[in-house]
Scaffold this motif. Structure first.
Motif, short mmCIF file in Angstrom:
data_model
loop_
_atom_site.label_atom_id
_atom_site.label_comp_id
_atom_site.label_asym_id
_atom_site.label_seq_id
_atom_site.Cartn_x
_atom_site.Cartn_y
_atom_site.Cartn_z
N ALA A 1 -5.92 -6.65 -13.22
CA ALA A 1 -6.23 -5.47 -14.04
C ALA A 1 -4.93 -4.82 -14.46
N ALA A 2 -4.45 -5.19 -15.63
CA ALA A 2 -3.13 -4.77 -16.05
C ALA A 2 -3.06 -3.27 -16.27
N THR A 3 -4.18 -2.61 -16.44
CA THR A 3 -4.17 -1.18 -16.70
C THR A 3 -4.14 -0.37 -15.42
N ALA A 4 -4.26 -1.02 -14.26
CA ALA A 4 -4.30 -0.28 -12.99
C ALA A 4 -2.96 -0.41 -12.29
N ALA A 5 -2.39 0.71 -11.84
CA ALA A 5 -1.18 0.69 -11.04
C ALA A 5 -1.60 0.57 -9.58
N ILE A 6 -1.18 -0.53 -8.93
CA ILE A 6 -1.70 -0.85 -7.60
C ILE A 6 -0.62 -0.63 -6.55
N GLY A 7 -0.94 0.17 -5.54
CA GLY A 7 -0.08 0.28 -4.37
C GLY A 7 -0.76 -0.42 -3.22
N ILE A 8 -0.15 -1.48 -2.69
CA ILE A 8 -0.79 -2.31 -1.67
C ILE A 8 -0.03 -2.21 -0.36
N GLY A 9 -0.71 -1.82 0.72
CA GLY A 9 -0.09 -1.81 2.04
C GLY A 9 -0.17 -3.19 2.65
N LEU A 10 0.96 -3.70 3.13
CA LEU A 10 1.01 -5.05 3.69
C LEU A 10 1.28 -4.97 5.19
N ALA A 11 0.57 -5.75 5.95
CA ALA A 11 0.75 -5.77 7.40
C ALA A 11 1.74 -6.86 7.77
N GLN A 12 2.75 -6.50 8.55
CA GLN A 12 3.74 -7.49 8.97
C GLN A 12 3.07 -8.60 9.76
N GLY A 13 3.37 -9.83 9.35
CA GLY A 13 2.79 -10.99 10.03
C GLY A 13 1.39 -11.30 9.57
N ALA A 14 0.87 -10.59 8.57
CA ALA A 14 -0.47 -10.90 8.07
C ALA A 14 -0.46 -12.28 7.43
N LEU A 15 -1.58 -12.94 7.50
CA LEU A 15 -1.69 -14.29 6.95
C LEU A 15 -2.85 -14.30 5.97
N ALA A 16 -2.53 -14.39 4.68
CA ALA A 16 -3.58 -14.37 3.66
C ALA A 16 -4.34 -15.69 3.68
N ALA A 17 -3.63 -16.79 3.57
CA ALA A 17 -4.28 -18.09 3.66
C ALA A 17 -4.47 -18.46 5.12
N SER A 18 -5.44 -19.32 5.39
CA SER A 18 -5.71 -19.72 6.77
C SER A 18 -4.83 -20.89 7.18
N PHE A 19 -3.69 -21.04 6.54
CA PHE A 19 -2.74 -22.09 6.85
C PHE A 19 -1.36 -21.62 6.43
N ALA A 20 -0.31 -22.28 6.89
CA ALA A 20 1.04 -21.95 6.45
C ALA A 20 1.28 -22.61 5.10
N VAL A 21 1.73 -21.82 4.13
CA VAL A 21 1.94 -22.37 2.80
C VAL A 21 3.25 -23.15 2.76
N SER A 22 3.36 -24.05 1.79
CA SER A 22 4.58 -24.83 1.64
C SER A 22 5.69 -23.96 1.08
#
Length: 223
Positions: free
Chosen positions: A23-44
């Motif tokens: 959504a290019a019209t929305a300014a997004i502030g995203i809080g990120l958790a240290q060590g969080a893993l979005a994918a269920s595997f380690a990415v290349s």
């Protein structure tokens, strides 16, 4: 869900330089958790590029996360990559191209290029699609969009259908800030899509008219 880790990083400032969302019209502030893993595997240690003429998705949502992967192809050192996780309950994709460039010893750079869905009557189809992206450019249209909803309060956060049939169904293993920023829409349509991503996962992925080729050099990347 894990709370935001304490440390020296200025998370609010960091959020301001995050990649633009779908959504290019929305300014997004995203809080990120240290060590969080979005994918269920380690990415290349390599990102890949994807283009599509048109993507029509139902049950769209987006929230922030971090992919953990390897810093180099032949190394063991881990590194974290901030990503915008775009999810679709179902998606129809026309003329999709995916490419990744790899350095091969003695041969140099080799591009693996995959194409599918070139026939508009036989598009690529996906269910429970998750895109961990670092960059995206597209024209977009949304139906019944909610911008600024907390991740834990989205329609599908507990896996239910929700009153409006939106998303996201936060993938098991994703550890995100539960009160963090998310957005959702009943339908998302994107045209002339160009994205760079670290990972893609899907419950099902049907690639009609699949074509895969290897090319020397980098002139055959999708963009």
């Amino acid at each position: 869900m894990e709370s935001m880790a304490r440390g020296g990083t200025r998370w609010k400032r960091f959020a301001l330089v995050m990649v633009p969302s779908v959504a290019a019209t929305a300014a997004i502030g995203i809080g990120l958790a240290q060590g969080a893993l979005a994918a269920s595997f380690a990415v290349s240690g390599q990102q890949f590029k994807v283009t599509a003429d048109y993507l029509d998705g139902a049950g769209f949502a987006q929230y922030g996360g971090v992919d953990v992967g390897y810093k180099e192809m032949d190394g063991k050192e881990k590194v974290m990559h901030p990503v915008a996780i775009s999810t679709f309950r179902t998606a129809r994709i026309e003329n999709m191209c995916q490419s990744v460039v790899t350095d091969v010893p003695l041969l140099g750079k080799i591009t693996l290029r995959l194409k599918a869905g070139e026939d508009r009557d036989r598009p690529v189809r996906a269910e429970n699609l998750y895109l961990d992206i670092s960059q995206l450019d597209a024209d977009a249209k949304f139906k019944n969009i909610d911008i600024g909803v907390a991740v834990k309060d989205t329609d599908n956060a507990e896996g239910g259908d929700g009153p409006a049939g939106k998303g996201p169904a936060v993938k098991p293993g994703d550890r995100v800030q539960e009160n963090g920023f998310a957005q959702q829409a009943e339908r998302a349509q994107l045209w002339d899509v160009k994205q760079t991503a670290w990972a893609t996962t899907a419950g099902s992925f049907t690639l009609n008219g699949l074509s895969m080729r290897l090319h020397r050099g980098t002139d055959k990347e999708c963009f």
